[in-house]
Design a protein around this motif. Structure first.
Motif, short mmCIF file in Angstrom:
data_model
loop_
_atom_site.label_atom_id
_atom_site.label_comp_id
_atom_site.label_asym_id
_atom_site.label_seq_id
_atom_site.Cartn_x
_atom_site.Cartn_y
_atom_site.Cartn_z
N TYR A 82 115.20 17.93 -61.90
CA TYR A 82 114.41 18.80 -61.03
C TYR A 82 115.24 19.42 -59.92
CZ TYR A 82 110.40 17.03 -63.51
OH TYR A 82 109.51 16.71 -64.50
N SER A 83 116.23 18.70 -59.40
CA SER A 83 117.07 19.29 -58.36
C SER A 83 117.86 20.46 -58.93
CB SER A 83 118.00 18.24 -57.75
OG SER A 83 118.86 17.72 -58.73
N LYS A 84 118.35 20.33 -60.16
CA LYS A 84 119.06 21.44 -60.80
C LYS A 84 118.12 22.61 -61.04
CE LYS A 84 121.69 22.66 -64.88
NZ LYS A 84 122.01 22.28 -66.25
N LEU A 85 116.89 22.33 -61.43
CA LEU A 85 115.90 23.39 -61.65
C LEU A 85 115.66 24.18 -60.38
CD1 LEU A 85 113.70 24.82 -63.35
CD2 LEU A 85 112.14 23.00 -62.63
N PHE A 86 115.43 23.48 -59.25
CA PHE A 86 115.18 24.18 -57.99
C PHE A 86 116.43 24.93 -57.51
CE2 PHE A 86 111.03 22.93 -57.82
CZ PHE A 86 110.84 21.56 -57.78
N GLU A 87 117.60 24.37 -57.78
CA GLU A 87 118.84 25.05 -57.42
C GLU A 87 119.00 26.34 -58.23
OE1 GLU A 87 122.37 22.49 -56.73
OE2 GLU A 87 123.22 23.71 -58.34
N GLU A 88 118.68 26.28 -59.52
CA GLU A 88 118.76 27.47 -60.37
C GLU A 88 117.75 28.54 -59.95
OE1 GLU A 88 120.20 25.12 -64.39
OE2 GLU A 88 118.15 25.85 -64.25
N ILE A 89 116.57 28.11 -59.55
CA ILE A 89 115.57 29.07 -59.08
C ILE A 89 116.06 29.76 -57.81
CG2 ILE A 89 113.25 29.28 -58.09
CD1 ILE A 89 112.37 27.14 -60.12
N ASN A 90 116.67 29.00 -56.89
CA ASN A 90 117.20 29.59 -55.66
C ASN A 90 118.31 30.60 -55.96
OD1 ASN A 90 115.50 28.29 -53.87
ND2 ASN A 90 116.85 26.52 -53.66
N VAL A 91 119.22 30.25 -56.87
CA VAL A 91 120.29 31.18 -57.24
C VAL A 91 119.71 32.44 -57.86
CG1 VAL A 91 122.24 31.50 -58.83
CG2 VAL A 91 122.05 29.40 -57.49
N LEU A 92 118.72 32.29 -58.73
CA LEU A 92 118.08 33.43 -59.37
C LEU A 92 117.41 34.33 -58.34
CD1 LEU A 92 117.28 34.85 -62.00
CD2 LEU A 92 115.24 33.42 -62.02
N ILE A 93 116.69 33.74 -57.40
CA ILE A 93 116.01 34.53 -56.36
C ILE A 93 117.03 35.28 -55.52
CG2 ILE A 93 114.67 34.33 -54.24
CD1 ILE A 93 113.07 32.09 -55.65
N LYS A 94 118.13 34.61 -55.15
CA LYS A 94 119.17 35.28 -54.37
C LYS A 94 119.78 36.44 -55.14
CE LYS A 94 120.33 31.25 -51.61
NZ LYS A 94 121.30 30.18 -51.37
N ASN A 95 120.01 36.27 -56.45
CA ASN A 95 120.56 37.35 -57.27
C ASN A 95 119.60 38.52 -57.37
OD1 ASN A 95 123.00 36.11 -57.79
ND2 ASN A 95 122.29 35.16 -59.68
N VAL A 96 118.33 38.24 -57.51
CA VAL A 96 117.33 39.31 -57.59
C VAL A 96 117.27 40.06 -56.26
CG1 VAL A 96 114.86 39.79 -57.80
CG2 VAL A 96 115.98 38.24 -59.42
N ILE A 97 117.33 39.35 -55.14
CA ILE A 97 117.30 39.99 -53.82
C ILE A 97 118.53 40.86 -53.63
CG2 ILE A 97 117.45 39.54 -51.34
CD1 ILE A 97 115.61 37.11 -51.84
N VAL A 98 119.71 40.36 -54.03
CA VAL A 98 120.94 41.15 -53.90
C VAL A 98 120.85 42.39 -54.77
CG1 VAL A 98 123.41 41.15 -54.46
CG2 VAL A 98 122.41 39.23 -53.23
N MET A 99 120.37 42.25 -56.00
CA MET A 99 120.23 43.42 -56.88
C MET A 99 119.22 44.42 -56.30
SD MET A 99 122.35 43.22 -59.33
CE MET A 99 121.74 44.44 -60.46
N GLY A 100 118.16 43.91 -55.70
CA GLY A 100 117.17 44.79 -55.07
C GLY A 100 117.74 45.54 -53.89
N ARG A 101 118.65 44.92 -53.16
CA ARG A 101 119.28 45.59 -52.01
C ARG A 101 120.28 46.64 -52.44
NH1 ARG A 101 120.23 40.38 -48.08
NH2 ARG A 101 118.04 40.13 -47.55
N LEU A 102 120.77 46.56 -53.66
CA LEU A 102 121.76 47.52 -54.15
C LEU A 102 121.12 48.75 -54.80
CD1 LEU A 102 124.39 45.09 -55.70
CD2 LEU A 102 124.47 46.21 -53.48
N THR A 103 119.82 48.77 -54.93
CA THR A 103 119.16 49.89 -55.59
C THR A 103 119.07 51.09 -54.64
OG1 THR A 103 116.97 49.17 -54.89
CG2 THR A 103 117.77 48.35 -57.01
N PRO A 104 118.98 52.28 -55.19
CA PRO A 104 118.88 53.48 -54.34
C PRO A 104 117.62 53.49 -53.49
CG PRO A 104 119.40 54.07 -56.61
CD PRO A 104 119.12 52.61 -56.58
N LEU A 105 116.52 52.85 -53.96
CA LEU A 105 115.29 52.85 -53.19
C LEU A 105 115.45 52.07 -51.89
CD1 LEU A 105 112.65 52.28 -56.01
CD2 LEU A 105 113.24 54.41 -54.85
#
Length: 111
Positions: A82-105
């Motif tokens: 479960y700790s790995k699962l929550f860690e993976e979810i945090n990494v995924l959320i951070k990646n999605v936020i970074v990708m969202g910040r790089l969009t033209p919108l």
């Protein structure tokens, strides 16, 4: 079909659709998303096995079948990291936020 059957069917369809979508559309964080979806699917199967085959319910199943299904679901739930699962979810959320910040919108302050 009872309400909880529909609930499980809808969850299964959502999870499988997300897995297929992740396979079709490759992104920078597809690997993390795949791991998270596999863990969520394993949790779903474990909860479903324990729920449907609870040994103390009044359903018409052989007691041995119920105990086998209960132990399979319980082992699936207990062997999950479960700790790995929550860690993976945090990494995924951070990646999605970074990708969202790089969009033209985002540059136009629309996001």
């Amino acid at each position: 079909m009872k309400l909880y059957h529909r609930f499980f069917v809808v969850l299964k369809i959502i999870i499988v659709t997300l897995i297929i979508t992740n396979k079709v559309f490759e992104t920078n964080y597809s690997h993390h998303l795949e791991e998270v979806l596999e863990d969520i699917f394993a949790l779903f199967v474990g909860i479903m096995m324990v729920f449907f085959f609870w040994p103390w319910s009044n359903k018409r199943l052989d007691k041995h079948d119920k105990l086998i299904a209960l132990s399979a679901g319980t082992l699936l739930l207990l062997t999950k990291n479960y700790s790995k699962l929550f860690e993976e979810i945090n990494v995924l959320i951070k990646n999605v936020i970074v990708m969202g910040r790089l969009t033209p919108l985002h540059k136009l302050n629309l996001i």
